[in-house]
Write an enzyme that holds these catalytic residues in place. Structure first.
Site, short mmCIF file in Angstrom:
data_model
loop_
_atom_site.label_atom_id
_atom_site.label_comp_id
_atom_site.label_asym_id
_atom_site.label_seq_id
_atom_site.Cartn_x
_atom_site.Cartn_y
_atom_site.Cartn_z
N HIS A 1 -0.72 5.01 -4.36
CA HIS A 1 -0.45 6.05 -5.34
C HIS A 1 -1.81 6.56 -5.79
CE1 HIS A 1 3.81 4.61 -6.75
NE2 HIS A 1 3.79 5.03 -5.49
N ASP B 1 10.09 6.03 -3.95
CA ASP B 1 9.89 4.66 -3.45
C ASP B 1 11.19 3.88 -3.50
OD1 ASP B 1 7.18 5.20 -3.09
OD2 ASP B 1 6.59 4.25 -4.97
N GLU C 1 -1.81 9.88 0.30
CA GLU C 1 -1.23 8.54 0.24
C GLU C 1 -1.41 7.85 1.59
OE1 GLU C 1 2.60 7.83 -1.43
OE2 GLU C 1 2.10 8.86 -3.29
N HIS D 1 1.77 1.13 0.56
CA HIS D 1 1.35 2.52 0.41
C HIS D 1 0.57 2.66 -0.88
CE1 HIS D 1 4.89 2.93 -2.18
NE2 HIS D 1 4.38 4.07 -2.62
#
Length: 140
Positions: A90, A101, A34, A88
Site C-alpha cells: 500500500h 483486498d 503497488e 502486496h
C-alpha cells in the site's frame, strides 16, 4: 496448481526469513506502484518469494499478471511448495486490508502480507465467516 490452504485456515502465525521480508520492503520502498507476489512454502512457513508484475501499474490497486501467476504456480508445484500467502504493498497507507483486498481474500483464502513504503508490515487472514484477523509475523 500447488495446493493452497483451505478456507478454514487456522494458522495464526506467518514465519518468514528476514532476507525475504527485506527484499520485499526494498522493492516497495522504491516503487511508485503497488508491488505484489506470492509467498510459497509449507503450511505457514515461507520458503520462497515470487514477485509478480502488477498489470494495473497502479499506485492504489494491484492485479497480478495472469501469465506470470501461472508460471510461478507451476514452478512452485514442481518444487512441492504451496501458496502460503500473497503479498502486496500500500502506498501512503497503513498495511491494513482495503475493501478490494477483502474481495481478493475471498478468492485466495491464504495469509495476506501487506507492507508499505515506510517499512511497516502486517499479515491478515479471512475466516469462513468473513472476519479478517491479524496474523502474527515471525521473522527468522
Amino acid at each position: 496448481m500447488p495446493s493452497s490452504s483451505k478456507s478454514d485456515f487456522s494458522f495464526s502465525t506467518l514465519i518468514i526469513p528476514q532476507h525475504y521480508l527485506r527484499a520485499i520492503l526494498k522493492v516497495v520502498s522504491s516503487s511508485s506502484v503497488e508491488v505484489c507476489g506470492f509467498l510459497f512454502g509449507k503450511e505457514n512457513r515461507v520458503l520462497k518469494v515470487r514477485f509478480i508484475r502488477n498489470r494495473l501499474n497502479s499506485p492504489v490497486e494491484f492485479e497480478m499478471d495472469p501469465e506470470e501467476m501461472l508460471k510461478a504456480l507451476e514452478e512452485a508445484e514442481q518444487e512441492n511448495l504451496e501458496v502460503v500467502g500473497i503479498f502486496h504493498s500500500h502506498i501512503a497507507c497503513p498495511p491494513i486490508p482495503s475493501g478490494k483486498d477483502l474481495e481478493g481474500m475471498k478468492r485466495w483464502p491464504v495469509i495476506w502480507l501487506i507492507v508499505n513504503e515506510k517499512g511497516e508490515y502486517k499479515a491478515w487472514i479471512l475466516s469462513e465467516k468473513n472476519k479478517i484477523s491479524e496474523v502474527k509475523i515471525v521473522v527468522e
